[in-house]
Structure formats: C-alpha cells, structure tokens
Design a protein around this motif. Structure first.
Motif, PDB file in Angstrom:
ATOM      1  N   VAL A 162       0.836  -1.203   0.000  1.00 48.41           N
ATOM      2  CA  VAL A 162       0.000   0.000   0.000  1.00 48.41           C
ATOM      3  C   VAL A 162       0.872   1.254   0.000  1.00 48.41           C
ATOM      4  N   CYS A 163       0.652   2.117  -0.980  1.00 52.18           N
ATOM      5  CA  CYS A 163       1.199   3.474  -0.964  1.00 52.18           C
ATOM      6  C   CYS A 163       0.079   4.424  -0.549  1.00 52.18           C
ATOM      7  N   ILE A 164       0.357   5.259   0.448  1.00 52.63           N
ATOM      8  CA  ILE A 164      -0.608   6.272   0.873  1.00 52.63           C
ATOM      9  C   ILE A 164      -0.199   7.600   0.246  1.00 52.63           C
ATOM     10  N   ASP A 165      -0.982   8.062  -0.719  1.00 50.34           N
ATOM     11  CA  ASP A 165      -0.750   9.367  -1.340  1.00 50.34           C
ATOM     12  C   ASP A 165      -1.693  10.373  -0.691  1.00 50.34           C
ATOM     13  N   THR A 166      -1.124  11.341   0.003  1.00 49.23           N
ATOM     14  CA  THR A 166      -1.948  12.318   0.726  1.00 49.23           C
ATOM     15  C   THR A 166      -2.164  13.568  -0.119  1.00 49.23           C
ATOM     16  N   ALA A 167      -3.129  14.359   0.301  1.00 52.59           N
ATOM     17  CA  ALA A 167      -3.391  15.649  -0.333  1.00 52.59           C
ATOM     18  C   ALA A 167      -2.589  16.751   0.341  1.00 52.59           C
ATOM     19  N   ASN A 168      -1.574  16.366   1.102  1.00 46.18           N
ATOM     20  CA  ASN A 168      -0.723  17.307   1.831  1.00 46.18           C
ATOM     21  C   ASN A 168       0.737  16.983   1.566  1.00 46.18           C
ATOM     22  N   LEU A 169       1.557  18.015   1.432  1.00 46.33           N
ATOM     23  CA  LEU A 169       2.987  17.802   1.283  1.00 46.33           C
ATOM     24  C   LEU A 169       3.626  17.585   2.640  1.00 46.33           C
ATOM     25  N   ASP A 205     -10.090   9.910   3.886  1.00 51.22           N
ATOM     26  CA  ASP A 205      -9.758   9.545   5.261  1.00 51.22           C
ATOM     27  C   ASP A 205      -8.649  10.440   5.799  1.00 51.22           C
ATOM     28  N   GLU A 206      -8.548  10.504   7.126  1.00 55.44           N
ATOM     29  CA  GLU A 206      -7.450  11.212   7.767  1.00 55.44           C
ATOM     30  C   GLU A 206      -6.422  10.222   8.290  1.00 55.44           C
ATOM     31  N   VAL A 207      -5.148  10.537   8.101  1.00 52.17           N
ATOM     32  CA  VAL A 207      -4.062   9.773   8.692  1.00 52.17           C
ATOM     33  C   VAL A 207      -3.197  10.734   9.495  1.00 52.17           C
ATOM     34  N   GLN A 208      -2.397  10.179  10.387  1.00 50.62           N
ATOM     35  CA  GLN A 208      -1.539  11.002  11.226  1.00 50.62           C
ATOM     36  C   GLN A 208      -0.137  11.057  10.628  1.00 50.62           C
ATOM     37  N   VAL A 209       0.354  12.262  10.427  1.00 54.90           N
ATOM     38  CA  VAL A 209       1.733  12.490  10.010  1.00 54.90           C
ATOM     39  C   VAL A 209       2.535  12.837  11.256  1.00 54.90           C
ATOM     40  N   VAL A 210       3.731  12.267  11.382  1.00 53.86           N
ATOM     41  CA  VAL A 210       4.566  12.496  12.562  1.00 53.86           C
ATOM     42  C   VAL A 210       5.974  12.828  12.116  1.00 53.86           C
ATOM     43  N   ASP A 211       6.660  13.689  12.855  1.00 56.83           N
ATOM     44  CA  ASP A 211       8.060  13.944  12.535  1.00 56.83           C
ATOM     45  C   ASP A 211       8.951  13.181  13.506  1.00 56.83           C
ATOM     46  N   THR A 212      10.245  13.250  13.295  1.00 54.72           N
ATOM     47  CA  THR A 212      11.178  12.434  14.090  1.00 54.72           C
ATOM     48  C   THR A 212      11.266  12.886  15.540  1.00 54.72           C
ATOM     49  N   ASP A 213      10.701  14.055  15.866  1.00 59.01           N
ATOM     50  CA  ASP A 213      10.648  14.509  17.255  1.00 59.01           C
ATOM     51  C   ASP A 213       9.343  14.126  17.940  1.00 59.01           C
ATOM     52  N   GLY A 214       8.424  13.497  17.199  1.00 57.89           N
ATOM     53  CA  GLY A 214       7.155  13.088  17.777  1.00 57.89           C
ATOM     54  C   GLY A 214       6.028  14.074  17.612  1.00 57.89           C
ATOM     55  N   GLU A 224      -2.363  16.243  10.957  1.00 58.30           N
ATOM     56  CA  GLU A 224      -3.276  15.416  10.196  1.00 58.30           C
ATOM     57  C   GLU A 224      -3.027  15.614   8.703  1.00 58.30           C
ATOM     58  N   ALA A 225      -3.293  14.571   7.928  1.00 62.11           N
ATOM     59  CA  ALA A 225      -3.224  14.652   6.473  1.00 62.11           C
ATOM     60  C   ALA A 225      -4.424  13.915   5.892  1.00 62.11           C
ATOM     61  N   ILE A 226      -4.888  14.391   4.759  1.00 69.05           N
ATOM     62  CA  ILE A 226      -6.031  13.788   4.078  1.00 69.05           C
ATOM     63  C   ILE A 226      -5.527  12.819   3.017  1.00 69.05           C
ATOM     64  N   VAL A 227      -6.083  11.629   3.018  1.00 66.79           N
ATOM     65  CA  VAL A 227      -5.728  10.651   1.993  1.00 66.79           C
ATOM     66  C   VAL A 227      -6.359  11.066   0.667  1.00 66.79           C
ATOM     67  N   GLY A 228      -5.514  11.218  -0.337  1.00 63.32           N
ATOM     68  CA  GLY A 228      -6.021  11.542  -1.669  1.00 63.32           C
ATOM     69  C   GLY A 228      -6.212  10.303  -2.523  1.00 63.32           C
ATOM     70  N   ARG A 229      -5.348   9.319  -2.308  1.00 63.95           N
ATOM     71  CA  ARG A 229      -5.392   8.104  -3.123  1.00 63.95           C
ATOM     72  C   ARG A 229      -4.641   7.010  -2.387  1.00 63.95           C
ATOM     73  N   VAL A 230      -5.087   5.779  -2.566  1.00 59.33           N
ATOM     74  CA  VAL A 230      -4.393   4.617  -2.023  1.00 59.33           C
ATOM     75  C   VAL A 230      -4.054   3.684  -3.175  1.00 59.33           C
TER      76      VAL A 230
END
Length: 392
Positions: A228-235, A297-306, A310-316
């Motif tokens: 699965v590749c999650i392509d979001t509508a957010n950079l 759908d919404e997924v959680q984006v996290v950086d290396t500091d924790g 939120e990001a919106i799924v554009g395509r799976v």
C-alpha cells in the motif's frame, strides 16, 4: 480538548464589503465560527459553509426544521447591554437584563458576550457561564491574570471563548494554566493573521508522541505481497512520515518519499507504508488497517521529534511488490524483551529513521536502531483496549 476559532465580523468592522472581505478570508483559512449581527446571517450562509453566531437584540432565533438555514446556529446576548458596558452593570446580577434573556431561552443554543472592564465584570462572566453554552470574554488591554481567573473558576458547563487580535494572543489563550480557553474570538482584517490563528488552533489540539527505538534482529526477503502506498493531499517535510506496523503496539517510523533518488523523483505527498494487513496510526490515537484506507480519510503524520499533524488521503495504491520482513526487539519498562515486526517493500526509495539517520530499508542490518512508537496495549477495531492479545 477540541479548540475552535471564532471570527468577529459585526458592524464594528465596517460596512458589508469590509465584513465580507474578513468573512471570506476566514472561510478560506478554515475558521469554525463567524460572529455577526442578526441581519448578516443569510449573507454569511451565501458565502460558504461555517457555523454562524449572531448578536441578538433580545429575541432569540435558532435553526429548526421548519426554518432551516435562515437563522443563526447560536445567538449571543450582551452587545448593547450590560455585557459590553453600554448599560451599567447592576450590582445584583440576578436582576441583569442579559442574564434574564439567557434564562428565558434556556432551550436555545446561545452565548453571552462580556467585556472584562473590571473585577465586577469577571464575576458577571462567571454568572453568564452558568447560563450560556458559549461565554465570550473580551479583555480591555488584555492581561493574563483575568483569563487565568476565568479558566480556573468556570467549569465544563460552558465553552470559554477568549477575545484576541493576533495569532500569538490566541496561542497564549490556548495555553494559559495548561488548560487554556476552549476557543478564541479573533478580531482582525489581516488574512495572514487569520490563517496563522487557525494553525495555532490545529497545533493546540495535536498529540506529541514519545518515540523510542528498537534494535533490528532480522531483515529478510519474503516474496511478493499486496503493498500500500498512501498518497496524501498534503505535502510532507523531510523529517516527516507515518507510523506503520504489523503489530499495533509497535509502529515503525516510515519516512515520506521526500528524498531524490537516481531511479525516481521525490514524492513528498507519499508514504510507501507496507502490506495491506499492517496498521497505520490515525488522529486521536487510533489505528486503521492499510487495506481500509480510502480517499478522504485522515491519517496522522509524525516527525522524528514526535510532533504530529493530520493529512487527508487523496489516493491509495495497492500493487504486488517484493517485500522485506523487518523484525526488531526492545526492552519494556518491566525489563522484559518484546519483539515487533512489519513488512516493507524491497526498494531503496523506502526509508526508515535509525540512530544513524535516514536509511533505505534495503540497507538495513541487524543491530540498527529503528525509530518507532510503542505502547504496551492491545487494539480492537483500532481502539486501545485492556486485554491480552498475542501477535506473532
């Protein structure tokens, strides 16, 4: 706590064109509420979808099935009365006209508007809070102490809305006493300030995760699987990714495809997340199977500091690809060792975070320390539960 941003756009702002510009900027930024005079409710609804609160002249109107869309979602008492100092505040609050209006319309969704002119008005705001669903407090030369007092004294019976003029004031309002106001009422024409205040709102409601590391014990090819590749509508930024894994208690940090490669251009909107059975962390501390994700759908984006957002799924994208099984071990707080694992595509474009920095999954070796989020709890339909589950 869910925070919200209200935008003040009554006749004090100027003529309708001035109010319209402010409201349009608010809609584009994503404010939650617009506060206007009663005569502008229909105009706001024509501009876009947003909650509309209206200053009332004493006659409370709310939306109902027979009159849907023509009236405000909430009415606000206090403008032109004791709340804003137009009429002298009575020493006996029980005789207040504003409080009488609120009490007379107990079934309506309503708010009270109070300018904090002195200590008497702080007490008046507390009385309003007992009757109103929303209590809007405006500080004159706003200082922290009155807001601290109100946050400490006003309970959960009302949403406390603090008046602000900048994003930094909004940040202070959301952080005061580590509890903060439930919402802010922003009074500004600056589109950038409106946008930044909405960003402060979003930051205030986000999780900060305590990430840890686990030592790689096994990395092996497993054959092909549905990936699965999650392509979001957010950079996503270079240090951001998602938390994914075969076991909900231990989710590995997988980087977004922000890095250039000799074989493919960067895809900063994409996380190549693993096989269809794996979990991905979503906002609110829940998880979903990768196979369940779909556009919107919404997924959680996290950086290396924790830090999370939120990001919106554009395509799976689900495709058969050769995979690696990555197994790692970590030590729990009780001293016992736990094993976690996941499947990731066998490709050098898939990067994970290690103690040595960003590393392609094809270069992983036993002994590498992988960044992950670990919580020693079971999951049922994505929710953390207190039960014993064996995953292997």
């Amino acid at each position: 706590m869910t925070r919200s941003v209200w935008l003040k756009a009554d006749d004090a702002v100027g003529d309708w064109e001035a109010r319209k510009r402010r409201i349009t900027a608010g809609l584009e930024a994503g404010v939650d509420w617009v506060l206007v005079d009663e005569g502008d409710v229909e105009r706001v609804r024509e501009l876009g979808q947003v909650n509309v609160a209206a200053f009332s002249n004493g006659d409370v109107h709310v939306m109902d099935a027979e009159n849907e869309g023509s009236d405000a979602d909430a009415v606000v008492v206090g403008k032109g009365g004791e709340g804003d100092g137009t009429v002298d505040l009575p020493s006996d609050f029980s005789g207040s006209a504003d409080l009488s209006t609120l009490r007379a319309n107990g079934d309506a969704t309503q708010g009270g508007y109070v300018r904090i002119l002195n200590e008497s008005y702080e007490a008046f705001a507390e009385a309003v809070a007992e009757e109103a669903e929303y209590t809007i407090v405006i500080g004159e030369d706003w200082a922290i102490i009155p807001l601290e007092n109100l946050i400490a004294r006003i309970g959960e019976e009302t949403d406390l809305v603090a008046g602000v003029t900048t994003a930094e004031e909004a940040r202070t309002a959301f952080e005061t006493l580590e509890l903060g106001a439930d919402a802010v009422l922003l009074d500004t024409d600056d589109p950038d300030e409106i946008r930044q205040t909405v960003e402060v709102r979003d930051e205030a409601g986000r999780e900060r995760l305590a990430l840890t590391t686990a030592e790689v014990t096994t990395i092996e090819q497993t054959g092909s699987a549905d990936r699965v590749c999650i392509d979001t509508a957010n950079l996503m930024d270079h240090d951001e990714g998602m938390l994914v894994g075969s076991m909900a208690r231990g989710l590995f940090f997988v980087h977004a495809e922000t890095a250039e490669s000799p074989y493919v251009a960067s895809r900063p909107f994409r996380v190549n997340a693993g096989a269809v059975h794996a979990y991905v962390r979503t906002p609110g501390g829940e998880t979903k199977y990768l196979s369940e994700l779909q556009s919107g759908d919404e997924v959680q984006v996290v950086d290396t500091d924790g830090n999370t957002r939120e990001a919106i799924v554009g395509r799976v994208k689900i495709e058969k690809r050769p995979m690696f099984r990555v197994q790692a071990e970590l030590t729990r707080e009780n001293g016992e060792t736990d094993r976690i694992e996941t499947l990731l595509q066998n490709a050098e474009t898939i990067k994970v975070a290690t103690n040595e920095g960003r590393k392609a999954v094809t270069d992983l070796e036993a002994g590498d320390e992988l960044l992950l989020y670990y919580e020693d709890t079971a999951r049922h339909f994505g929710e953390a539960v207190e039960e014993s589950i064996i995953e292997k």
